[in-house]
Design a protein around this motif. Structure first.
Motif, short mmCIF file in Angstrom:
data_model
loop_
_atom_site.label_atom_id
_atom_site.label_comp_id
_atom_site.label_asym_id
_atom_site.label_seq_id
_atom_site.Cartn_x
_atom_site.Cartn_y
_atom_site.Cartn_z
N SER A 276 0.83 -1.19 0.00
CA SER A 276 0.00 0.00 0.00
C SER A 276 0.86 1.24 0.00
O SER A 276 1.93 1.29 0.56
N LEU B 291 -7.35 1.00 2.89
CA LEU B 291 -5.95 1.35 2.70
C LEU B 291 -5.10 1.22 3.95
O LEU B 291 -3.97 0.74 3.88
N GLY C 25 -4.80 -2.66 4.29
CA GLY C 25 -4.58 -3.45 3.08
C GLY C 25 -5.65 -4.50 2.84
O GLY C 25 -5.55 -5.26 1.87
N TRP D 166 -12.70 -3.21 -3.77
CA TRP D 166 -12.57 -2.08 -2.85
C TRP D 166 -11.53 -2.45 -1.80
O TRP D 166 -11.36 -3.63 -1.48
N VAL D 167 -10.84 -1.45 -1.27
CA VAL D 167 -9.74 -1.73 -0.35
C VAL D 167 -9.82 -0.80 0.86
O VAL D 167 -10.26 0.36 0.76
N THR E 96 -12.09 2.39 -0.18
CA THR E 96 -11.81 3.24 -1.33
C THR E 96 -11.41 2.37 -2.52
O THR E 96 -11.13 1.18 -2.38
N LYS E 97 -11.37 3.01 -3.70
CA LYS E 97 -10.89 2.34 -4.91
C LYS E 97 -9.41 2.66 -5.08
O LYS E 97 -8.96 3.76 -4.79
N ARG E 98 -8.66 1.68 -5.56
CA ARG E 98 -7.27 1.94 -5.91
C ARG E 98 -7.23 2.77 -7.19
O ARG E 98 -8.03 2.55 -8.11
N ILE F 223 -8.74 -6.33 1.43
CA ILE F 223 -9.36 -6.19 0.11
C ILE F 223 -10.72 -6.87 0.11
O ILE F 223 -10.87 -7.99 0.62
N ASP G 241 -5.32 2.59 -9.66
CA ASP G 241 -5.03 1.81 -10.86
C ASP G 241 -6.05 0.70 -11.12
O ASP G 241 -5.83 -0.15 -11.99
N ASP G 242 -7.16 0.70 -10.40
CA ASP G 242 -8.20 -0.30 -10.63
C ASP G 242 -9.14 0.13 -11.75
O ASP G 242 -10.35 0.31 -11.57
#
Length: 307
Positions: free
Chosen positions: A31, A184, A187, A181-182, A211-213, A189, A215-216
């Motif tokens: 992360s 942060l 970590g 969704w993660v 939240t969304k990453r 998921i 790069d997702d």
């Protein structure tokens, strides 16, 4: 699943993917937010149930294949430590160790931490865990790192004993990222298709928002897959052509739920004395990994990236 059922399952799983005597590597992203490093459930004493055979494991797989979910599940259920290279490096910097000061200067200038320095960060912890079961996360990522790690572990007589290659089809991974969704800070998921949080949009343990990453997204993720193949193909070839004491097992599936019983069965068949975890909470300092401490990292620690 009973122990007998797991044993039967393990036999069939191993026959389905017989790649004995070779190894692969783990490749999981840490992360971008600073996390406290924790050696979960560390206990003194040698585990005699495995006749001296310790689990020293790497997990290999494409981004989004479920490495984090599956390794976390193993660590939660069994007496296994998880060693995160990113978390450990951040803690070295936060505690101001000699290695941490060197790495901190490089990171502050926007540089990548050299392989040799990352090796010192990681092996400083692994060298103290001769009689512990562990999974190493986030290292090695390159062929050079893989060779350095192998040389060190073999020199310390603690070579890798198991590597797992997660084989999930590209199209499945690309299709699932929109549902991911993660949380942060930890970590953790979640996936809205097969691993939903108890309350949509919030972490199960803390209740904090998910939240969304960044790069997702399909276009970005496609580029990540291409980079993955370019960087990890040489590593796979290296471990395949240099059989040592570790055993490579390839597990196929489309979800973590599908792969989990195969992974658990393979681990238990290889290390039948592995004990289930006893409830225990606490954190460990870099100076003494066998002493509990409640010390936490300060907020705002920098994100760490190693090459």
């Amino acid at each position: 699943m009973s122990s007998l059922s797991l044993a039967k399952f393990a036999a069939s799983a191993i026959r389905a993917t017989p790649v004995t005597g070779t190894r692969a590597i783990a490749n999981s992203a840490c992360s971008g937010k600073a996390l406290p490093f924790s050696l979960h459930g560390l206990r003194a004493g040698v585990d005699e149930g495995n006749n001296g055979q310790m689990l020293r494991m790497l997990m290999f797989g494409k981004p989004g294949a479920g490495k984090g979910t599956l390794s976390s599940r193993l660590v939660k259920k069994y007496d296994i430590l998880t060693i995160s290279s990113g978390d450990l490096l951040r803690q070295h910097i936060a505690e101001g160790t000699q290695v941490g000061r060197q790495a901190g200067e490089i990171v502050a200038q926007g540089g990548l931490v050299p392989d040799e320095l990352m090796l010192r960060v990681i092996t400083g912890k692994l060298d103290a865990l001769h009689d512990r079961h562990w999974i190493l996360d986030g290292f090695p990522r390159t062929l050079g790192q893989g060779k350095l790690l192998d040389t060190h572990l073999e020199g310390q007589n603690i070579p890798l004993t198991l590597v797992v290659n997660l084989d999930v089809p590209d199209e499945v991974i690309l299709g699932r990222i929109s549902d991911r969704w993660v949380h942060l800070p930890s970590g953790r998921i979640y996936n809205m298709s097969y691993n939903r949080p108890r309350v949509d949009g919030f972490d199960d343990e803390t209740g904090e928002p998910l939240t969304k990453r960044p790069d997702d997204h399909p276009e970005i993720f496609s580029r990540r897959l291409k980079q993955f193949y370019a960087s990890t193909s040489p590593l796979l070839s290296y471990y395949t052509s240099h059989p040592k004491s570790a055993r490579l097992v390839t597990l196929q599936g489309e979800t973590s739920e599908e792969i989990w019983p195969k992974l658990e069965a393979v681990v238990l068949s290889s290390f039948p004395g592995l004990r289930e975890r006893l409830p225990r909470r606490g954190r460990y300092s870099l100076s003494n990994p066998f002493v509990l401490t409640d010390k936490r990292l300060p907020r705002g620690s920098p994100a760490i990236w190693a090459n």
